[in-house]
Design a protein around this motif. Structure first.
Motif, short mmCIF file in Angstrom:
data_model
loop_
_atom_site.label_atom_id
_atom_site.label_comp_id
_atom_site.label_asym_id
_atom_site.label_seq_id
_atom_site.Cartn_x
_atom_site.Cartn_y
_atom_site.Cartn_z
N THR A 1 -13.50 5.37 4.19
CA THR A 1 -13.17 4.29 5.13
C THR A 1 -14.40 3.76 5.85
N HIS A 2 -14.30 2.49 6.24
CA HIS A 2 -15.30 1.88 7.12
C HIS A 2 -14.78 1.81 8.55
N ASP A 3 -13.53 2.24 8.74
CA ASP A 3 -12.85 1.99 9.99
C ASP A 3 -13.22 3.03 11.05
N LYS A 4 -14.15 2.66 11.92
CA LYS A 4 -14.64 3.62 12.93
C LYS A 4 -13.53 4.07 13.86
N PRO B 1 -8.35 2.54 1.86
CA PRO B 1 -6.93 2.16 1.74
C PRO B 1 -6.48 1.15 2.80
N THR B 2 -7.24 1.02 3.89
CA THR B 2 -6.82 0.10 4.95
C THR B 2 -7.73 -1.13 5.01
N GLN C 1 0.83 -1.20 0.00
CA GLN C 1 0.00 0.00 0.00
C GLN C 1 0.87 1.26 0.00
N ARG C 2 2.02 1.20 0.66
CA ARG C 2 2.94 2.35 0.62
C ARG C 2 3.43 2.61 -0.80
N VAL C 3 3.69 1.52 -1.52
CA VAL C 3 4.12 1.67 -2.92
C VAL C 3 2.99 2.32 -3.73
N ALA C 4 1.77 1.85 -3.50
CA ALA C 4 0.62 2.41 -4.22
C ALA C 4 0.46 3.90 -3.90
N ILE C 5 0.71 4.25 -2.65
CA ILE C 5 0.62 5.67 -2.26
C ILE C 5 1.74 6.46 -2.93
N ALA C 6 2.94 5.87 -2.95
CA ALA C 6 4.08 6.54 -3.61
C ALA C 6 3.75 6.79 -5.09
N ILE D 1 -3.08 1.91 10.90
CA ILE D 1 -2.71 3.16 11.55
C ILE D 1 -1.46 3.75 10.91
N GLU D 2 -0.50 2.88 10.56
CA GLU D 2 0.71 3.37 9.88
C GLU D 2 0.35 4.04 8.55
N ILE D 3 -0.58 3.42 7.83
CA ILE D 3 -0.96 3.97 6.52
C ILE D 3 -1.67 5.32 6.70
N ILE D 4 -2.57 5.40 7.67
CA ILE D 4 -3.27 6.67 7.92
C ILE D 4 -2.28 7.75 8.33
#
Ligand code: ADP
Ligand code: ADP
Length: 229
Positions: free
Chosen positions: A195-198, A164-165, A144-149, A174-177
């Motif tokens: 996001t769905h992540d409450k 994204p998570t 996912q970091r590569v995709a963000i890059a 949490i690292e990605i956010i």
């Protein structure tokens, strides 16, 4: 940076996915977009990068009236926008470096410049030692970091992250956010995170737009789910 005026999207099937939506997102904002499945979140973001066209109303992104862009100009318009998906969507036979360089190669950026930009971006996402790795050699979080890059290497005005998570464990999420927040701070990129992540929405007190039945139900500047939703 993003403005919707009375925007409605009705699919061919008759489904009214976005219903008279109005919203205004300024440059450099960080915004969460939440809501139940089928609420219209994906349709909302597809309208922003011209994956779908509005049935009526006005969509303005990075100063452009999106519905007025000619089909052949859409690729140029999309250079203003970086997109990150739940399932990473990396090219499996290309290295990390090549995956990120790819978007610059189609814009005729000189080789030396490409190398510089890719290196700088890999540093920002914390993967400077993985340039020659292939996607399958990386963890989900690293992919996912590569995709963000790849999404930010061109320094787009807007970065859109659709769940994204969704495929990541809580710590990696949490690292990605936190990486997205860093990009927002360092590059002043306008960022939308679906996001769905409450837990994430509660933890990071950012503007949060709740979409339900194709409408914006609440829009809170302090983050969190309004009214215990
Ligand atoms: P969300 O991302 O919040 O889950 P969507 O924007 O994907 O919501 O979907 C909103 C509504 O539009 C749903 O009823 C969905 O089934 C419908 N929908 C989404 N894409 C299409 C499409 N390409 N054609 C027809 N209906 C669609
Ligand atoms: P993702 O989880 O990757 O967003 P989805 O399952 O939500 O994938 O949607 C996959 C594709 O199917 C999207 O392009 C979406 O617009 C389309 N789609 C979603 N719902 C419908 C529907 N009811 N009818 C037709 N197409 C749909």
């Amino acid at each position: 940076m993003i403005k919707l005026e009375n925007v409605t999207k009705v699919y061919k099937t008759g489904v009214r996915a976005v219903n008279n939506m109005n919203v205004n997102i300024g440059p450099g904002e960080f915004v969460y977009v939440i809501g139940p499945t089928g609420a219209g979140k994906s349709t909302f973001i597809k309208l922003l990068y011209r994956e779908e066209k509005a049935s009526s109303g006005k969509v303005i992104v990075a100063g452009e009236d999106v519905s007025k862009i000619k089909n052949r100009k859409v690729p140029y318009f999309r250079r203003n926008i970086g997109i990150v998906f739940q399932n990473f969507r990396l090219l499996p036979k290309k290295t990390v470096f090549e995956n990120i360089a790819f978007t610059l190669e189609v814009t005729d950026t000189p080789r030396v410049e490409i190398r510089k930009k890719v290196r700088r971006t890999l540093e920002l996402v914390g993967l400077e030692d993985k340039a020659n790795a292939f996607p399958h050699e990386l963890s989900g979080g690293q992919q996912q970091r590569v995709a963000i890059a790849r999404a930010i290497v061109n320094n787009p005005k807007v970065l859109i992250a659709d769940e994204p998570t969704g495929n990541l464990d809580p710590d990696t999420s949490i690292e990605i956010i936190e990486l997205l927040e860093r990009i927002n701070e360092v590059n002043h990129t306008t960022i939308l995170v679906v996001t769905h992540d409450k837990e994430i929405v509660q933890k990071y007190k950012k503007r949060t737009i709740l979409i339900e039945d194709g409408c914006i139900k609440t829009d809170t500047s302090t983050g969190g789910y309004a009214n215990g939703i």
